[in-house]
Design an enzyme around this catalytic site. Structure first.
Site, PDB file in Angstrom:
ATOM      1  N   ASP A  60      -5.722  -6.851  -8.381  1.00 52.85           N
ATOM      2  CA  ASP A  60      -5.358  -5.809  -7.682  1.00 52.85           C
ATOM      3  C   ASP A  60      -4.859  -5.930  -6.284  1.00 52.85           C
ATOM      4  OD1 ASP A  60      -5.871  -3.225  -9.008  1.00 52.85           O
ATOM      5  OD2 ASP A  60      -8.009  -3.899  -9.230  1.00 52.85           O
ATOM      6  N   GLU A  65      -1.757  -2.097   0.340  1.00 52.52           N
ATOM      7  CA  GLU A  65      -1.955  -1.083   1.651  1.00 52.52           C
ATOM      8  C   GLU A  65      -3.495  -0.821   1.670  1.00 52.52           C
ATOM      9  OE1 GLU A  65      -1.730   2.747  -0.252  1.00 52.52           O
ATOM     10  OE2 GLU A  65      -0.678   3.576   1.427  1.00 52.52           O
ATOM     11  N   ASP A  66      -4.335  -1.121   0.716  1.00 50.58           N
ATOM     12  CA  ASP A  66      -5.731  -1.051   0.815  1.00 50.58           C
ATOM     13  C   ASP A  66      -6.396  -1.928   1.558  1.00 50.58           C
ATOM     14  OD1 ASP A  66      -5.566   1.212  -1.067  1.00 50.58           O
ATOM     15  OD2 ASP A  66      -5.575  -0.155  -2.700  1.00 50.58           O
ATOM     16  N   HIS A 160      -7.463   7.782  -4.550  1.00 55.69           N
ATOM     17  CA  HIS A 160      -7.397   7.970  -3.246  1.00 55.69           C
ATOM     18  C   HIS A 160      -6.905   9.204  -2.439  1.00 55.69           C
ATOM     19  CE1 HIS A 160      -6.903   3.358  -3.756  1.00 55.69           C
ATOM     20  NE2 HIS A 160      -8.036   3.443  -3.073  1.00 55.69           N
ATOM     21  N   CYS A 247       1.136   2.290  -2.100  1.00 55.39           N
ATOM     22  CA  CYS A 247       0.157   1.045  -2.420  1.00 55.39           C
ATOM     23  C   CYS A 247       0.722  -0.467  -2.231  1.00 55.39           C
ATOM     24  CB  CYS A 247      -0.530   0.897  -3.737  1.00 55.39           C
ATOM     25  SG  CYS A 247      -0.894   2.617  -4.462  1.00 55.39           S
TER      26      CYS A 247
HETATM   27  N1  GLY Z   1      -6.174  -0.664  -9.626  1.00 53.59           N
HETATM   28  C1  GLY Z   1      -6.312  -0.092  -8.094  1.00 53.59           C
HETATM   29  C2  GLY Z   1      -7.549   0.065  -7.528  1.00 53.59           C
HETATM   30  O1  GLY Z   1      -8.421   0.576  -8.404  1.00 53.59           O
HETATM   31  O2  GLY Z   1      -7.879  -0.199  -6.426  1.00 53.59           O
END
Ligand code: GLY
Length: 252
Positions: A60, A65-66, A160, A247
């Site tokens: 991923d 962004e995460d 999110h 993202c």
């Molecule tokens: N596939 C993106 C996430 O689940 O973080």
């Protein structure tokens, strides 16, 4: 100049985490082409793009962004909620270090940047499967000296907070009212997504235009009718991994 950090797609992209959608095969070549077009769109919107190399074993990791969120004063390196994603943060921290002082959250806190919506001095964090109240408490403590107020927002049926709503400009949100407790956002103007396009609430305003997927023509029309200029990108293969326009970059 606006700086955007992106990362090339992992060869193991088909092993991505999925929470709210069923697995469909992702065409890796097409996904890479779409991602390359996304990077070109950022450049066309006057961003200088730092593209990190692909992380071979982190499926991923294109969704940078995460891994962090960035404020004018500092950046916070997150602790992603999915264990498979926790190793994604270090290379992003290295890329951000020349640009901001970095602060971190620690276990038991988990938070994905996709859950963090910054609206001036208010920071909203989705209460999702990825982001917990320990993170909200730690972030509130870290940001108190800078005058930020942090709120935890209930979510339904989405990955999110930024699946449910994103900023279009400083006073306006693009919003799917079915997926979040929208009572937190009464002081803003809302543009509601077209009801036939539930995934349409994720947009990325950059330098006077809105980076927006081609998948949601009815909501795109609504945004244009409100006077926004859209720069559209096809991210249909990345959407199969629950990815969207915000993202795939960190905007510094
Ligand atoms: N596939 C993106 C996430 O689940 O973080």
């Amino acid at each position: 100049m606006t700086l955007a950090i992106t990362r090339k797609i992992s060869p193991r992209f088909n092993e991505c985490e999925l929470t709210h959608i069923s697995r469909e095969p992702i065409n890796l070549n097409l996904a890479r082409q779409q991602h390359a077009n996304y990077v070109l769109a950022l450049q066309a919107l006057s961003c200088e793009v730092i593209e990190l190399p692909a992380e071979k074993d982190l499926p991923d990791s294109v969704f940078v962004e995460d891994t962090a969120f960035i404020l004018p004063e500092i950046a916070i390196i997150t602790r992603p909620g999915a264990d498979s994603r926790k190793p994604e943060i270090e290379s992003v921290a290295q890329a951000l270090a020349p640009h901001r002082k970095l602060l971190r959250v620690h276990a038991p806190a988990t938070v994905d940047g996709g859950d963090v919506l910054i609206l001036g001095k208010n920071i909203f964090i989705g209460n999702s499967t990825r982001s917990n109240s320990a993170a909200v408490n730690q972030i509130q403590e870290l940001l108190k000296p800078y005058g930020y107020v942090v709120a935890h927002v209930e979510l339904r049926d989405c990955l999110h907070l930024k699946s449910a709503l994103t900023k279009v400009d400083d006073q306006t949100l693009l919003i799917n009212p079915n997926w979040a407790d929208v009572s937190h956002f009464k002081q803003f103007d809302w543009i509601e997504i077209d009801a036939a396009e539930p995934y349409a609430a994720n947009c990325l305003p950059i330098n006077g235009q809105i980076l927006y997927p081609t998948d949601f023509p009815k909501t795109a029309q609504k945004l244009e009718a409100h006077g926004y200029k859209l720069k559209q990108v096809d991210l249909s293969e990345l959407a199969k991994a629950e990815g969207a326009v915000t993202c795939c970059s960190l905007i510094v």
